[in-house]
Design an enzyme around this catalytic site. Structure first.
Site, PDB file in Angstrom:
ATOM      1  N   ASP A  96       0.793  -1.228   0.000  1.00 54.00           N
ATOM      2  CA  ASP A  96       0.000   0.000   0.000  1.00 54.00           C
ATOM      3  C   ASP A  96       0.829   1.284   0.000  1.00 54.00           C
ATOM      4  OD1 ASP A  96      -2.129  -1.728   0.211  1.00 54.00           O
ATOM      5  OD2 ASP A  96      -3.048  -0.685   1.906  1.00 54.00           O
ATOM      6  N   ASP A  97       0.152   2.360  -0.428  1.00 57.43           N
ATOM      7  CA  ASP A  97       0.552   3.760  -0.261  1.00 57.43           C
ATOM      8  C   ASP A  97       1.655   4.236  -1.198  1.00 57.43           C
ATOM      9  OD1 ASP A  97      -1.304   3.577   1.727  1.00 57.43           O
ATOM     10  OD2 ASP A  97       0.088   3.837   3.394  1.00 57.43           O
ATOM     11  N   HIS A 119      -6.141   3.233  -4.345  1.00 59.96           N
ATOM     12  CA  HIS A 119      -6.137   3.438  -2.896  1.00 59.96           C
ATOM     13  C   HIS A 119      -6.514   4.870  -2.531  1.00 59.96           C
ATOM     14  CE1 HIS A 119      -5.470   2.132   1.116  1.00 59.96           C
ATOM     15  NE2 HIS A 119      -4.250   2.603   1.292  1.00 59.96           N
ATOM     16  N   HIS A 148      -5.856   9.354   0.769  1.00 61.39           N
ATOM     17  CA  HIS A 148      -5.705   8.416   1.881  1.00 61.39           C
ATOM     18  C   HIS A 148      -6.399   8.955   3.130  1.00 61.39           C
ATOM     19  CE1 HIS A 148      -3.866   5.507   4.650  1.00 61.39           C
ATOM     20  NE2 HIS A 148      -3.577   4.797   3.567  1.00 61.39           N
ATOM     21  N   HIS A 193       3.420  -2.483   3.274  1.00 64.52           N
ATOM     22  CA  HIS A 193       3.518  -1.152   2.666  1.00 64.52           C
ATOM     23  C   HIS A 193       4.850  -0.968   1.943  1.00 64.52           C
ATOM     24  CE1 HIS A 193       0.329  -0.655   5.635  1.00 64.52           C
ATOM     25  NE2 HIS A 193      -0.038   0.447   4.992  1.00 64.52           N
TER      26      HIS A 193
END
Length: 277
Positions: free
Chosen positions: A98-99, A149, A153, A245
């Protein structure tokens, strides 16, 4: 990670609230050992791992050729239910990251995945994809999958309007589409895992299945490599989607943990599969 909900007319707000209550009730009575371990570590875990109900949707009927100008291609029909399991099942896991993309940690992660012949799903923040399009194209070129995503966020998206949620999902999708050159985005992962009925519907209508997880080793909290590895080993189970991540700051601990986990998972007999789409 996070999600969205929304304000619209009263009937939509009531339906969203009812969906949230249903998820809460289900969470109170349904659990796994991995879930119990993870729920204390990642915001929105219950919303992600406890789907309100599985909704099966049939594939879109094939369109016959017709005269006249070509019409835009319709989005693929996908389920609104949250995917937590691998497509192949059995002794397999799905790795999700993620991210990102991140200019330092995404290339290192991609190199590591290539060394171990592992394919993963990258859940991208829209502006990051826009900022690093070469990394997005590399992710696709090396056989990995893309996941939306959101734009910002915003883990509080589930308390904001449906219009806001839609902007977050589709704004990121446009940025990722442009960066990748139009590669398929298979999934949508709500920031913090706080999905709502509205956010799941918007994602599915645009061909992206909501994506949750089962294994959360808490790397986003920067607990140290040893703790990340230990938590992952404690929680892993057949068919699980693993959350880690490659973006969102210094991910040196996550990267080092992945260096230990990839060979360990293979030694335990796990294969790697994508999540159900």
């Amino acid at each position: 990670m996070r999600s969205k909900r929304g304000s619209r007319p009263t009937t939509v707000a009531f339906a969203a609230a009812a969906g949230t209550v249903a998820v809460g009730l289900l969470t109170a009575f349904v659990g796994t050992s991995a879930g119990a371990a993870a729920s204390g570590r990642h915001p929105g875990w219950e919303q992600s791992v406890r789907a309100a109900r599985v909704q099966q949707e049939s594939a879109a009927p094939e369109q016959k050729p017709h005269a006249g100008p070509a019409r835009p291609k319709a989005p693929r029909k996908v389920s609104r239910s949250i995917s937590h399991r691998t497509a192949t099942g059995g002794r397999s896991v799905s790795l999700t990251l993620d991210d990102g993309p991140h200019p330092e940690w995404t290339p290192k992660t991609l190199d590591l995945l290539r060394r171990y012949h592992v394919k993963a799903t990258f859940c991208l923040i829209g502006p990051n994809a826009e900022r690093y399009p070469k990394l997005v194209r590399r992710i696709v070129a090396e056989g990995h999958r893309l996941c939306d995503h959101s734009v910002d966020h915003d883990t509080g998206m589930d308390h904001k309007s449906v219009a806001y949620q839609k902007r977050q999902i589709l704004g990121a999708k446009r940025m990722i589409d442009k960066a990748s050159g139009g590669a398929r985005i298979y999934y949508y992962r709500a920031p913090g895992g706080a999905f709502t009925p509205a956010s799941r519907r918007v994602a599915a209508e645009h061909g992206m299945r909501p994506l949750g997880w089962v294994v959360d080793p808490g790397d986003w909290q920067l607990p140290g490599t040893e703790a990340i590895v230990r938590h992952a080993k404690e929680q892993v189970e057949d068919g699980a989607v693993i959350l880690l991540h490659d973006g969102g700051g210094d991910r040196s601990e996550s990267y080092q943990a992945l260096r230990e986990l990839l060979p360990w998972l293979k030694e335990q007999g796990y294969s790697f599969s994508f999540p159900k789409a």
